[in-house]
Scaffold this active site. Structure first.
Site: not given
Ligand code: GLN
Length: 533
Positions: A15, A18, A56, A150, A191, A384, A510, A512
Site C-alpha cells: 500500500s 501513491g 492516526y 486483499d 520486477t 477550528c 477549514h 486548508e
Molecule cells: N472539537 C471542536 C468542535 O467540534 C473543533 C473541531 C475541529 O477542530 N475540526 O467544535
C-alpha cells in the site's frame, strides 16, 4: 449509449504507493487536454465514512463542499484539478453494505437471497456510475483503495471485471500501480513482485492495460520491456514513476512518458496537441526557486503522523510558492508545551498555526501557544479548535474570566466561551452529525480577513460541533478580539481577529480544504506574507 469513459487505478505489492497522486496527475493531464474529469475513491473498510476514524488510522479526514467526510486522497484530487468533489466521490464498503441492507429491509429484493454477487457488486457499479450521472464528465477515474489480493477489495475488483466486460475495453481500462524495489546487494531493480501482482490481478479476471512502476531510481528500457512481455501489456504502456522532490512534479513526469496519451488512445478518444500546463509549470518554478525562507510551527496533537495535517501542509506549499517563499514546517506536539518551555519551543518561529482537533489531550499546550503568539506579536492562524483555543486564552488572560473553557473539554466551566451549537444539543450519534460542509460567511470590510479575501461574502467548509458563545460577544469586542466574520443565517461567529496584532486570525472553518495549486487559499497567502514580514 455510453458516453462516459472509465479508468480504474489498482495497486499491488504494497500500500502507500501513491495511487491517489497517479490518479490526480492523470486527471490533471486529461483535464489539460480539454476533457472534463472526475476522480472517485473506493475504500474497502467497513466504516461508513472516515469521519469516525482517528487521524492516526488513515490521516486527515477531508471534507467536501457538500459536507461529505472523506478520504484524504480527495484533497489531492481537488488540489490538482481545482474542481470540487462531492459525496459521490468517496464510497466505502460500509456505505455499500448499508444501502444494500436498507434495500433488503424495504423488501426491494423481492424475496431473493441477497449476495455479494450480484447485489453488492451491482451497488458498487451503481456508485461508480453515479459520479458521472447526467454525463457530467467525459472520463471518471476510480481509485480502488488497498492492494490487489486483499480480501476486502475482492468485490471491488470483481465489479471492475464486470464493468470492463459490460462496457468494452475501449470504454473501460485498468491501470495497475506496483513497486519495483532496488536490491543494493545485487545492484538490481527487481520486477518479480510486479509480475506476481499482475498474476494476482489476472486470477480475478482482469488484464491490466497500463502498468505504472514506482521506483526510487530510473528503470532501463530492457527492464520495462521485460515487464511488458511478462505482464502482457504494450511496451509504451509500462511507465515508471520515480521518486520526485514534490508530488506536483508527477503530472509532468507522466506527461513526458505519455501516460495521458496512452490512456486516451486506449479509450478511443482524441489525443490532440500536447498541453502546455503553463500555470502548473509556473507554480513549480516558483516552488523550486524561493526568494525567502521562513519557519512555521504547526502545533497539534497528531504530529507524529504528518498525514493527519495533509491539507494544511499542502496549503503551505501552495501559498509558499505564491509568495516565492520556502516554508519549513516544524511539527510541534501540543502536549510538550508548558508555561516553562513555551518561549524556548516557539521562540524562533516566524509564524504559528494551531491545528484543528477534538478532545482534551494537549489542549492546554494549544492555549499556551495562542497566548505566546498574541503576546509576542508572532503571526498566528488558528483553525477550528485552533481558533477556539485562541478565544479561550483571550477570555482567561485578557477578559480575566478565570477557568474559561470550551464545554467540549470542561462542561462545568463557569465561563463557557465556546459552547455546543444549539442544533447539536439533541444529537447522540457520532457519524456524519457535525456541522459539515460549506457555509456562507460575511466579512467586515475593515479587517485583515477582508484584505486577504478581497470579498465580503465567502463560503468555507466546516467540521465542528462547538462554536463561539455569543453571550460574550461584546466583552471580546470591547477588549480587542473582534468577530469579523459572521454566518448571515445563523449569526455564528466564523472569524475572529486582533486588529492590534501584526496578524492574528482564528477561523471556525477549514480554509486548508479549499487551497489548490492554481488557487492558493487567500488566508494562507496573507498569513505567509505576514510571516515573511
Ligand atoms: N472539537 C471542536 C468542535 O467540534 C473543533 C473541531 C475541529 O477542530 N475540526 O467544535
Amino acid at each position: 449509449m455510453n458516453d462516459v469513459k472509465y479508468v480504474f487505478v489498482t495497486g499491488g505489492v504494497t500500500s502507500s504507493l501513491g495511487k491517489g497522486i497517479i490518479s490526480a496527475s492523470l486527471a490533471k493531464l486529461l483535464q489539460a487536454r480539454g476533457y472534463s474529469v472526475s476522480i472517485q475513491k473506493l475504500d474497502p473498510y467497513i466504516n461508513v465514512d472516515p469521519g469516525t476514524l482517528n487521524p492516526y488510522e488513515h490521516g486527515e479526514c477531508y471534507v467536501t463542499l457538500d459536507g461529505a467526510e472523506t478520504d484524504l486522497d480527495l484533497g489531492h484530487y481537488e488540489r490538482f484539478l481545482n474542481v470540487p468533489t462531492s459525496q459521490a466521490n468517496n464510497v466505502t464498503t460500509g456505505r455499500i453494505y448499508q444501502s444494500v441492507i436498507n434495500k433488503e429491509r424495504k423488501g426491494d429484493y423481492l424475496g431473493k437471497t441477497v449476495q455479494v454477487i450480484p447485489h453488492i457488486t451491482d451497488e458498487i457499479k451503481r456508485r461508480i456510475k453515479l459520479v458521472s450521472s447526467g454525463n457530467k464528465f467525459d472520463i471518471v477515474i476510480t481509485e480502488i483503495g488497498g492492494t490487489v489480493g486483499d480480501i476486502e477489495s475482492l468485490p471491488y475488483i470483481e465489479s471492475v471485471r464486470q464493468l470492463k466486460w459490460e462496457l468494452g475495453s475501449q470504454n473501460c481500462i485498468v491501470i495497475h500501480l506496483t513497486l519495483v524495489p532496488y536490491l543494493p546487494s545485487t545492484g538490481e531493480s527487481k520486477t518479480k513482485p510486479t509480475q506476481h501482482s499482475v498474476k494476482e490481478l489476472l486470477e480475478t479476471g482482469i488484464q491490466p492495460d497500463i502498468l505504472v512502476l514506482r521506483t526510487d531510481r530510473h528503470l532501463n528500457e530492457d527492464l520495462k520491456r521485460k515487464v511488458a512481455l511478462f505482464c502482457n501489456v504494450e511496451e509504451h504502456a509500462v511507465i515508471e514513476s520515480v521518486d520526485v522532490s514534490t508530488i506536483y512534479e508527477v503530472p509532468i513526469k507522466m506527461l513526458e512518458q505519455g501516460l495521458d496519451e496512452t490512456v486516451l488512445r486506449k479509450l478511443s478518444l482524441e489525443v490532440g496537441g500536447e498541453p502546455p500546463l503553463t500555470e502548473w509549470r509556473e507554480f513549480l518554478t516558483k516552488l523550486k526557486n524561493p526568494k525567502h525562507s521562513i519557519k512555521i510551527g504547526l502545533v497539534g496533537k497528531y504530529v507524529e503522523l504528518p498525514d493527519a495535517y495533509k491539507s494544511i501542509a499542502e496549503s503551505f506549499i501552495h501559498s509558499g510558492a505564491m509568495n516565492e517563499c520556502a516554508i519549513d514546517v516544524e511539527y510541534i506536539h501540543s502536549e510538550d508545551i508548558t508555561e516553562k518551555n513555551v518561549s524556548e519551543i516557539l521562540g524562533g518561529l516566524d509564524g504559528i498555526l494551531v491545528a484543528p482537533g477534538f478532545g482534551s489531550r494537549g489542549i492546554e499546550g494549544k492555549i499556551l501557544t495562542a497566548k505566546y503568539a498574541r503576546e509576542s506579536n508572532i503571526p498566528f492562524l488558528g483553525i477550528c479548535l485552533g481558533m477556539q483555543c485562541a478565544v479561550i486564552e483571550f477570555a482567561r488572560n485578557v477578559l480575566h474570566l478565570e477557568g474559561a473553557h470550551s464545554t467540549e473539554i470542561n462542561h462545568k466551566t463557569k465561563y463557557p466561551v465556546i459552547d455546543l451549537m444549539e442544533e447539536q444539543k439533541s444529537i447522540i450519534d457520532k457519524g456524519g452529525t457535525m456541522r459539515l460542509g460549506g457555509y456562507k460567511c460575511i466579512i467586515s470590510k475593515d479587517s485583515k480577513a477582508y484584505a486577504a479575501y478581497k470579498s465580503v461574502e465567502i463560503v468555507e467548509r466546516h467540521r465542528h460541533r462547538y462554536e463561539f458563545n455569543d453571550k460574550y460577544l461584546d466583552d471580546f469586542r470591547n477588549n480587542g478580539m473582534i468577530p469579523v466574520g459572521i454566518n448571515p443565517e445563523s449569526n455564528l461567529v466564523e472569524i475572529i481577529e486582533i486588529p492590534a496584532h501584526k496578524w492574528f486570525i482564528g477561523v471556525q472553518f477549514h480554509p486548508e480544504y479549499s487551497s489548490t495549486v492554481i488557487n492558493p487559499h487567500p488566508l494562507f497567502v496573507s498569513f505567509i506574507k505576514a510571516c515573511i514580514g
